[in-house]
Scaffold this active site. Sequence first.
Site, mmCIF file in Angstrom:
data_model
loop_
_atom_site.group_PDB
_atom_site.id
_atom_site.type_symbol
_atom_site.label_atom_id
_atom_site.label_comp_id
_atom_site.label_asym_id
_atom_site.label_seq_id
_atom_site.Cartn_x
_atom_site.Cartn_y
_atom_site.Cartn_z
ATOM 1 N N GLY A 17 43.416 37.683 33.440
ATOM 2 C CA GLY A 17 44.024 39.018 33.525
ATOM 3 C C GLY A 17 44.285 39.587 32.138
ATOM 4 N N ARG A 48 37.392 36.848 35.370
ATOM 5 C CA ARG A 48 37.758 35.509 35.856
ATOM 6 C C ARG A 48 36.438 34.877 36.286
ATOM 7 N NH1 ARG A 48 43.357 35.889 36.286
ATOM 8 N NH2 ARG A 48 44.167 37.900 36.979
ATOM 9 N N ASP A 103 46.366 29.859 31.297
ATOM 10 C CA ASP A 103 46.071 28.430 31.393
ATOM 11 C C ASP A 103 44.750 28.125 32.104
ATOM 12 O OD1 ASP A 103 47.175 29.172 33.773
ATOM 13 O OD2 ASP A 103 48.706 27.601 33.826
ATOM 14 N N THR A 115 48.996 36.542 28.476
ATOM 15 C CA THR A 115 49.207 36.840 29.896
ATOM 16 C C THR A 115 50.581 37.478 30.054
ATOM 17 O OG1 THR A 115 49.664 35.910 32.086
ATOM 18 C CG2 THR A 115 49.895 34.397 30.250
ATOM 19 N N ASP A 147 52.406 37.018 32.476
ATOM 20 C CA ASP A 147 53.234 36.141 33.315
ATOM 21 C C ASP A 147 54.168 35.206 32.531
ATOM 22 O OD1 ASP A 147 51.806 37.268 35.366
ATOM 23 O OD2 ASP A 147 50.599 35.497 35.814
ATOM 24 N N ASP A 172 53.718 32.204 31.818
ATOM 25 C CA ASP A 172 53.804 30.966 32.599
ATOM 26 C C ASP A 172 53.005 29.823 31.970
ATOM 27 O OD1 ASP A 172 51.307 32.080 32.986
ATOM 28 O OD2 ASP A 172 51.221 31.685 35.131
ATOM 29 N N ARG A 222 52.545 36.146 39.929
ATOM 30 C CA ARG A 222 51.930 35.186 40.853
ATOM 31 C C ARG A 222 52.978 34.149 41.272
ATOM 32 N NH1 ARG A 222 46.298 33.770 38.785
ATOM 33 N NH2 ARG A 222 45.723 35.792 39.545
HETATM 34 O O1 F6P Z 1 48.022 36.510 35.711
HETATM 35 C C1 F6P Z 1 48.295 37.840 35.479
HETATM 36 C C2 F6P Z 1 48.381 38.606 36.773
HETATM 37 O O2 F6P Z 1 48.692 39.941 36.475
HETATM 38 C C3 F6P Z 1 49.362 38.053 37.816
HETATM 39 O O3 F6P Z 1 50.688 38.405 37.545
HETATM 40 C C4 F6P Z 1 48.818 38.656 39.063
HETATM 41 O O4 F6P Z 1 49.191 37.928 40.202
HETATM 42 C C5 F6P Z 1 47.335 38.582 38.841
HETATM 43 O O5 F6P Z 1 47.136 38.583 37.441
HETATM 44 C C6 F6P Z 1 46.554 39.722 39.446
HETATM 45 O O6 F6P Z 1 45.227 39.503 39.199
HETATM 46 P P1 F6P Z 1 44.083 40.570 39.486
HETATM 47 O O7 F6P Z 1 44.241 41.693 38.501
HETATM 48 O O8 F6P Z 1 42.831 39.811 39.285
HETATM 49 O O9 F6P Z 1 44.311 41.043 40.882
#
Ligand code: F6P
Length: 333
Positions: free
Chosen positions: A23, A84, A115, A138, A140, A142, A184
Site C-alpha cells: 500500500g 502487491r 512487512d 506504511t 499502519d 504495524d 487492517r
Molecule cells: O496496509 C495499508 C492499508 O492501507 C491497510 O490499512 C488497509 O487495510 C489496506 O492497506 C488496504 O489495501 P488496498 O488499498 O489494497 O485495498
Amino acid sequence: MLTVPHLPVTKNYKSLAVLTSGGDAPGMNAAIRSVVRYALAHGLEVYGVNKGYSGLLEGQMEKLLPSSVANIIQRGGTMLKTDRCAAFYKKSVRLEAANLMKRKGIDALVVIGGDGSFTGAHLLEKETGFPTIGIPGTIDNDIAGTEDTIGFDTALNTAIDAIDRIRDTASSHDRIFIVEVMGRSSGFIASEVGLGGGAETILVPEKKVTVAEVCRTIERGIVRGKSSSIIVMAEGEKPGMCTKMALALEKRGYSTKVCILGHTQRGGKPTAHDRVLASVLGASAVAYLLAGRSDAMVGVQEGSVKLVPFRQVVDAGKKLPLDLLTLAQTLAT
Ligand code: F6P
C-alpha cells in the site's frame, strides 16, 4: 533528533535499484528522493523500478537523475507506483528477479514498503545472495523493529482532521458516530487517532469488546451529560465492519451514523514529520548498504536509526500497547 548514522564505506557498489511495494503511504516520495540523491552523491547510479516487484520482474526500470526526483518531497502517493505482487512468493520468480538485476549491473535493492514486502526482500537475499535493504513505509505502523513508519503520522493527522469535522456535526445533532479507520488487523491507527481525536470509545482488533460494553460507555457519557459520542473503530480484516456495529447499537436503541475514512487516509501531502523521517531513513538505507549491511530494515528505536535484520521484522508481530486505550477512556470521561 533522528540522524543518518556515520558508517565506513566498505562496499564498492556501482548501482542500486529502488522500488515501492504494498500500500502506498504519504512520504514514500520523500524516501525515494532521499535514496536517489544520497546514492548519487556517493557516486552510485540509481534505477527506479516501476510498480514494485511486478515491475521488477518485467524489467520496468529507468535510471534516475537528481532532477528525476525534483518537486516530489511534498507529494503523497509514490512516483514509482506500487503493487502487491503475489508472484513474488515463488522462489523461481525471486531468482529471476535477482538475475535480471545482475544482468543490468545492479548491485543492491532498496525496498520501501511493509512487512509483506520485506518478506520478499529477505527471501530474495537469503536464496540468491542479492543484497536488499528495507525502509518501513506504511500508514499502519504495524512493522516490528521500528517505532515509526513513513506515512503513519500523515494518516493520523488526516483521520483526526476528519474526526474534528464529524464532531461538529455529531454535537449539533446529538448523534453517535462510528468512524472506521484503516490498519487492517492492527490497531495502531485507531488507538492514536482515538486518543488524539478525543474519542469516547476505541475499538481495536487486539482487544475484544462486546456490544454491551460499548453501550455501557455510551450510557456513562449520557449520564455525565454528553449528548454525542465518537467511537473510533479499526477496520480489522475487512473494511465496512462498522456498519455491523452500528446495526447492533441501533437494535439496543442507540441511533448511530457511520463514516468509513478508507483510502482518504492513504493520500495527501506528507506531514513535516513524515518528510523528515523518510529523508533520514532513505539516506540511512544507502549508508548501511555502502557499509556492507543488508538483509535488514532501517528502523527507529528510542529516537535513533537502527538496522534490524529482516528475520526479526517478518517473524515478529508488533504488539499494540493497550495502555493508550485506557488513557483515552480516562480522558474522555
Ligand atoms: O496496509 C495499508 C492499508 O492501507 C491497510 O490499512 C488497509 O487495510 C489496506 O492497506 C488496504 O489495501 P488496498 O488499498 O489494497 O485495498
